[in-house]
Design a protein around this motif. Structure first.
Motif, PDB file in Angstrom:
ATOM      1  N   LEU A 183      -9.410  47.915  50.051  1.00 18.70           N
ATOM      2  CA  LEU A 183      -8.318  48.709  50.997  1.00 18.70           C
ATOM      3  C   LEU A 183      -6.918  48.034  50.524  1.00 18.70           C
ATOM      4  N   MET A 184      -6.056  49.113  49.893  1.00 16.24           N
ATOM      5  CA  MET A 184      -4.972  48.813  49.221  1.00 16.24           C
ATOM      6  C   MET A 184      -3.825  49.722  50.002  1.00 16.24           C
ATOM      7  N   PRO A 185      -3.306  49.533  51.070  1.00 14.52           N
ATOM      8  CA  PRO A 185      -2.394  50.293  51.869  1.00 14.52           C
ATOM      9  C   PRO A 185      -0.908  50.071  51.390  1.00 14.52           C
ATOM     10  N   ASP A 186      -0.318  51.392  51.507  1.00  9.39           N
ATOM     11  CA  ASP A 186       0.966  51.403  51.100  1.00  9.39           C
ATOM     12  C   ASP A 186       1.682  52.348  52.124  1.00  9.39           C
ATOM     13  N   PRO A 187       2.573  51.908  53.124  1.00  7.22           N
ATOM     14  CA  PRO A 187       2.930  50.339  53.184  1.00  7.22           C
ATOM     15  C   PRO A 187       2.103  49.222  53.444  1.00  7.22           C
ATOM     16  N   PHE A 188       2.134  47.999  53.012  1.00  2.00           N
ATOM     17  CA  PHE A 188       1.415  46.944  53.178  1.00  2.00           C
ATOM     18  C   PHE A 188       1.608  46.309  54.520  1.00  2.00           C
ATOM     19  N   ASP A 189       2.788  45.742  54.815  1.00  2.00           N
ATOM     20  CA  ASP A 189       3.146  44.969  55.817  1.00  2.00           C
ATOM     21  C   ASP A 189       2.838  43.599  55.654  1.00  2.00           C
ATOM     22  N   ALA A 190       1.651  43.270  56.225  1.00  3.93           N
ATOM     23  CA  ALA A 190       1.176  41.940  56.133  1.00  3.93           C
ATOM     24  C   ALA A 190      -0.458  41.893  56.423  1.00  3.93           C
ATOM     25  N   VAL A 191      -0.948  40.892  55.875  1.00  2.00           N
ATOM     26  CA  VAL A 191      -2.544  40.944  55.731  1.00  2.00           C
ATOM     27  C   VAL A 191      -3.176  41.123  57.287  1.00  2.00           C
ATOM     28  N   GLY A 192      -2.341  40.520  58.395  1.00  2.35           N
ATOM     29  CA  GLY A 192      -2.975  40.388  59.595  1.00  2.35           C
ATOM     30  C   GLY A 192      -3.217  41.907  60.228  1.00  2.35           C
ATOM     31  N   ARG A 193      -2.087  42.616  59.668  1.00  3.01           N
ATOM     32  CA  ARG A 193      -1.838  44.154  60.309  1.00  3.01           C
ATOM     33  C   ARG A 193      -3.182  44.730  59.874  1.00  3.01           C
ATOM     34  N   TRP A 194      -3.988  44.375  59.161  1.00  3.96           N
ATOM     35  CA  TRP A 194      -5.412  45.026  58.822  1.00  3.96           C
ATOM     36  C   TRP A 194      -6.583  44.667  59.507  1.00  3.96           C
ATOM     37  N   TYR A 195      -6.399  43.642  60.437  1.00  3.13           N
ATOM     38  CA  TYR A 195      -7.662  43.102  61.193  1.00  3.13           C
ATOM     39  C   TYR A 195      -7.213  43.448  62.529  1.00  3.13           C
ATOM     40  N   GLU A 196      -8.511  43.704  63.373  1.00  5.80           N
ATOM     41  CA  GLU A 196      -8.163  43.582  64.729  1.00  5.80           C
ATOM     42  C   GLU A 196      -8.249  42.288  65.263  1.00  5.80           C
ATOM     43  N   ASP A 197      -9.231  41.619  64.789  1.00  9.32           N
ATOM     44  CA  ASP A 197      -9.057  40.000  65.343  1.00  9.32           C
ATOM     45  C   ASP A 197      -8.899  39.021  63.894  1.00  9.32           C
ATOM     46  N   PHE A 198      -7.576  38.513  63.989  1.00  2.14           N
ATOM     47  CA  PHE A 198      -7.100  37.858  62.757  1.00  2.14           C
ATOM     48  C   PHE A 198      -6.817  36.389  63.272  1.00  2.14           C
ATOM     49  N   SER A 199      -7.659  35.925  64.212  1.00  4.30           N
ATOM     50  CA  SER A 199      -7.265  34.493  64.816  1.00  4.30           C
ATOM     51  C   SER A 199      -7.420  33.575  63.959  1.00  4.30           C
ATOM     52  N   PRO A 200      -6.715  32.608  64.001  1.00  2.00           N
ATOM     53  CA  PRO A 200      -6.808  31.418  63.122  1.00  2.00           C
ATOM     54  C   PRO A 200      -8.184  30.770  62.796  1.00  2.00           C
ATOM     55  N   THR A 201      -8.623  30.501  61.670  1.00  2.00           N
ATOM     56  CA  THR A 201      -9.746  29.928  61.360  1.00  2.00           C
ATOM     57  C   THR A 201      -9.712  28.286  61.323  1.00  2.00           C
ATOM     58  N   THR A 202     -10.469  27.563  61.950  1.00  2.00           N
ATOM     59  CA  THR A 202     -10.367  26.159  62.363  1.00  2.00           C
ATOM     60  C   THR A 202     -10.975  25.467  61.218  1.00  2.00           C
ATOM     61  N   ASP A 203     -10.731  24.115  61.161  1.00  2.00           N
ATOM     62  CA  ASP A 203     -11.439  23.374  60.224  1.00  2.00           C
ATOM     63  C   ASP A 203     -13.050  23.143  60.435  1.00  2.00           C
ATOM     64  N   ASP A 204     -13.286  23.004  61.925  1.00  2.00           N
ATOM     65  CA  ASP A 204     -14.659  22.995  62.492  1.00  2.00           C
ATOM     66  C   ASP A 204     -15.364  24.428  62.080  1.00  2.00           C
ATOM     67  N   GLU A 205     -14.569  25.267  62.205  1.00  2.00           N
ATOM     68  CA  GLU A 205     -15.321  26.539  61.512  1.00  2.00           C
ATOM     69  C   GLU A 205     -15.764  26.611  60.355  1.00  2.00           C
TER      70      GLU A 205
END
Length: 217
Positions: A183-205
């Motif tokens: 996926l190479m969108p234009d305009p791009f904007d930001a990585v998180g825009r292209w995920y429904e769930d972009f929750s932070p990944t934890t060290d434990d995960e």
């Protein structure tokens, strides 16, 4: 994947794996995930392809007064990659750059130990390495990772990311033998825009996912 992107990082990884089928089931392939967000993507890739998985630590160098803006990155092995365009635009003093490098290098060491403990990194010399992140913005982190992995002398170095702007991929292509990005969108904007769930990944995960695909003793 839909036209609007991915449900989450695991779906992104499964989509990436579909473009990496040539490497499936091979004993000479290692997938390296860039923490933290790249590890769930890398896990899904390694799981789908049934190949080895490890983590490879790279830290973004954020502009001191705007940490989300990457002026470069550091990676294992003392690698430092600077984004000269950003440095010229925001006029960061060299001493300020050095201070951020020291700070992020310390965090890099901490994370290496947190994720892997006393287990040594997988030896990738002479192997195919697939370096995975959850997406690129400027590409500085990926470029630092590619430069560092290249020093480990893999037989082939592949960069695989679910989403990125074309210009960032072009810069990374100079350092990799192959670049995969569905996926190479234009305009791009930001990585998180292209995920429904972009929750932070934890060290434990990260630790949990690495443990699931750790080499059997």
């Amino acid at each position: 994947m839909t036209a609007r992107g991915y449900a989450d990082r695991f779906e992104a990884g499964r989509t990436l794996a579909g473009s990496l089928r040539a490497y499936a089931g091979r004993g000479d392939v290692t997938v390296l995930g860039l923490p933290r967000g790249g590890v769930p993507v890398a896990y899904a890739v390694a799981d789908e392809l049934d190949v080895a998985l490890d983590v490879f630590c790279v830290r973004k160098l954020g502009v001191p007064w705007h940490r989300e803006l990457a002026m470069g990155a550091v990676a294992a092995g003392g690698i430092r990659v600077l984004n000269e365009d950003v440095l010229k635009r925001v006029r960061v003093d060299p001493d300020e750059v050095d201070a951020v490098v020291v700070e992020e290098s310390a965090e890099l060491v901490r994370r290496e130990h947190a994720y892997r403990g006393d287990r040594p990194p997988l030896d990738v010399r002479g192997r195919v390495v697939i370096l995975v992140d959850d997406g690129l913005a400027t590409g500085a982190t990926a470029r630092a990772g590619l430069a560092a992995v290249r020093q480990l002398r893999p037989s082939r170095l592949v960069l695989a990311v679910p989403v990125a702007p074309r210009e960032a991929l072009a810069a990374c292509a100079k350092l990799a033998d192959e670049v995969i990005c569905p996926l190479m969108p234009d305009p791009f904007d930001a990585v998180g825009r292209w995920y429904e769930d972009f929750s932070p990944t934890t060290d434990d995960e990260v630790r949990t996912l690495l443990a699931r695909r750790a080499p059997k003793q």
